[in-house]
Design a protein around this motif. Sequence first.
Motif, PDB file in Angstrom:
ATOM      1  N   PRO A   3     -12.052   9.297  -6.893  1.00 25.11           N
ATOM      2  CA  PRO A   3     -12.180   8.157  -5.977  1.00 25.11           C
ATOM      3  C   PRO A   3     -11.155   7.063  -6.286  1.00 25.11           C
ATOM      4  O   PRO A   3     -10.752   6.877  -7.442  1.00 25.11           O
ATOM      5  N   ASN A   4     -10.751   6.348  -5.246  1.00 23.18           N
ATOM      6  CA  ASN A   4      -9.846   5.198  -5.391  1.00 23.18           C
ATOM      7  C   ASN A   4      -8.611   5.504  -6.226  1.00 23.18           C
ATOM      8  O   ASN A   4      -8.292   4.801  -7.179  1.00 23.18           O
ATOM      9  N   THR A   5      -7.916   6.560  -5.850  1.00 28.05           N
ATOM     10  CA  THR A   5      -6.773   7.012  -6.644  1.00 28.05           C
ATOM     11  C   THR A   5      -5.452   6.735  -5.940  1.00 28.05           C
ATOM     12  O   THR A   5      -5.284   7.054  -4.757  1.00 28.05           O
ATOM     13  N   THR A   6      -4.520   6.135  -6.685  1.00 26.01           N
ATOM     14  CA  THR A   6      -3.144   5.998  -6.214  1.00 26.01           C
ATOM     15  C   THR A   6      -2.389   7.282  -6.548  1.00 26.01           C
ATOM     16  O   THR A   6      -2.485   7.788  -7.669  1.00 26.01           O
ATOM     17  N   VAL A   7      -1.670   7.815  -5.577  1.00 27.31           N
ATOM     18  CA  VAL A   7      -0.957   9.075  -5.788  1.00 27.31           C
ATOM     19  C   VAL A   7       0.532   8.868  -5.570  1.00 27.31           C
ATOM     20  O   VAL A   7       0.962   7.955  -4.848  1.00 27.31           O
ATOM     21  N   LEU A   8       1.312   9.714  -6.208  1.00 25.67           N
ATOM     22  CA  LEU A   8       2.762   9.692  -6.061  1.00 25.67           C
ATOM     23  C   LEU A   8       3.208  10.951  -5.327  1.00 25.67           C
ATOM     24  O   LEU A   8       2.750  12.047  -5.651  1.00 25.67           O
ATOM     25  N   GLY A  17       0.809  -1.213   0.000  1.00 25.60           N
ATOM     26  CA  GLY A  17       0.000   0.000   0.000  1.00 25.60           C
ATOM     27  C   GLY A  17       0.839   1.258   0.000  1.00 25.60           C
ATOM     28  O   GLY A  17       0.400   2.312  -0.456  1.00 25.60           O
ATOM     29  N   VAL A  18       2.075   1.149   0.498  1.00 29.16           N
ATOM     30  CA  VAL A  18       3.033   2.260   0.474  1.00 29.16           C
ATOM     31  C   VAL A  18       4.333   1.722  -0.096  1.00 29.16           C
ATOM     32  O   VAL A  18       4.979   0.855   0.507  1.00 29.16           O
ATOM     33  N   THR A  64      -6.040   3.436   0.187  1.00 27.21           N
ATOM     34  CA  THR A  64      -6.210   3.209   1.627  1.00 27.21           C
ATOM     35  C   THR A  64      -5.258   4.073   2.441  1.00 27.21           C
ATOM     36  O   THR A  64      -5.582   4.482   3.566  1.00 27.21           O
ATOM     37  N   TYR A  65      -4.085   4.363   1.889  1.00 26.58           N
ATOM     38  CA  TYR A  65      -3.076   5.147   2.592  1.00 26.58           C
ATOM     39  C   TYR A  65      -3.050   6.609   2.136  1.00 26.58           C
ATOM     40  O   TYR A  65      -2.181   7.368   2.551  1.00 26.58           O
ATOM     41  N   ALA A  66      -3.996   6.980   1.278  1.00 21.63           N
ATOM     42  CA  ALA A  66      -4.021   8.341   0.742  1.00 21.63           C
ATOM     43  C   ALA A  66      -5.403   8.968   0.963  1.00 21.63           C
ATOM     44  O   ALA A  66      -5.741   9.342   2.088  1.00 21.63           O
ATOM     45  N   TYR A  67      -6.205   9.028  -0.092  1.00 19.91           N
ATOM     46  CA  TYR A  67      -7.475   9.758  -0.011  1.00 19.91           C
ATOM     47  C   TYR A  67      -8.695   8.860  -0.017  1.00 19.91           C
ATOM     48  O   TYR A  67      -9.827   9.344  -0.129  1.00 19.91           O
ATOM     49  N   GLY A  68      -8.493   7.543   0.099  1.00 21.44           N
ATOM     50  CA  GLY A  68      -9.578   6.602   0.302  1.00 21.44           C
ATOM     51  C   GLY A  68     -10.464   6.359  -0.902  1.00 21.44           C
ATOM     52  O   GLY A  68     -10.150   6.747  -2.040  1.00 21.44           O
ATOM     53  N   THR A  69     -11.578   5.698  -0.656  1.00 19.80           N
ATOM     54  CA  THR A  69     -12.505   5.339  -1.741  1.00 19.80           C
ATOM     55  C   THR A  69     -13.228   6.553  -2.298  1.00 19.80           C
ATOM     56  O   THR A  69     -13.647   6.549  -3.457  1.00 19.80           O
TER      57      THR A  69
END
Length: 270
Positions: A125-130, A33-34, A111-116
């Motif tokens: 929604p449901n975004t992976t960020v760098l 997740g990270v 889950t470790y950023a801005y959630g669903t």
Amino acid sequence: VSAAADPQHLHIPFPSPYQRLSQRMLDISGDRGVLKDVIREGAGELVAPDASVLVKYSGYLEHMDKPFDSNCFRKTPRLMKLGEDITLWGMELGLLSMRRGELARFLFKPTYAYGTLGCPPLIPPNTTVLFEIELLDFLDSAESDKFCALSAEQQGQFPLQKVLKVAATEREFGNYLFRQNRFYDAKVRYKRALLLLHRRTAPPEEQHLVETARLLVLLNLSFTYLKLERPTMALRYGEQALIIDRKNAKALFRCGQVKPLFSTDCRKIS
């Protein structure tokens, strides 16, 4: 054979840029997740769990060149305390894996950023960020805060090195606040350090350690009161510094800066 069953006609999606990047990143959360990729190594100890950190960061969405969030435009980044000022769970975990001077790239799953739900309208929604994060410095105030909350009698039971360490931490916090022009807050930290050092009695062979630490705090307090436009207090602390070291150049300079202010104030009154 139908086209659907023909392997040559099967649609195999190409991995996205973040998916390709993730393949060579270190899993620091245990569930991918990270993920972390070190760009420049740091040095020293890892960030403490209750530390206040000084960082530069930029957050990116996939397929976007410009960050959606960044503090790199600030001349002096704000000191942020873990667990209070940092709201992203992924960023907190990432910082706990870093050392001073380190520059690293992180991928945070939702889950470790801005959630669903994301964070409309910026984060879907449901975004992976760098995030690219540079750890400039960190100060661990948890130990200092707990120690300062003790009674003078309880503090006296600790060895001298403990007192000196806590006083140094308070002075470092004061220095950071001073650089941000938060002179009143800096004064509070310096005074906490000075109180610890005034309370402490040391054997003759170690008294010079206390006096050296006290001198640094007195010089800082003198300069801070100058910035607060309180020349009487600035002179008082400058003269106390001269009692410790009568030839100290900074103390002599501080007192020299203050004395013209008294004549100016007298002219205003007359």
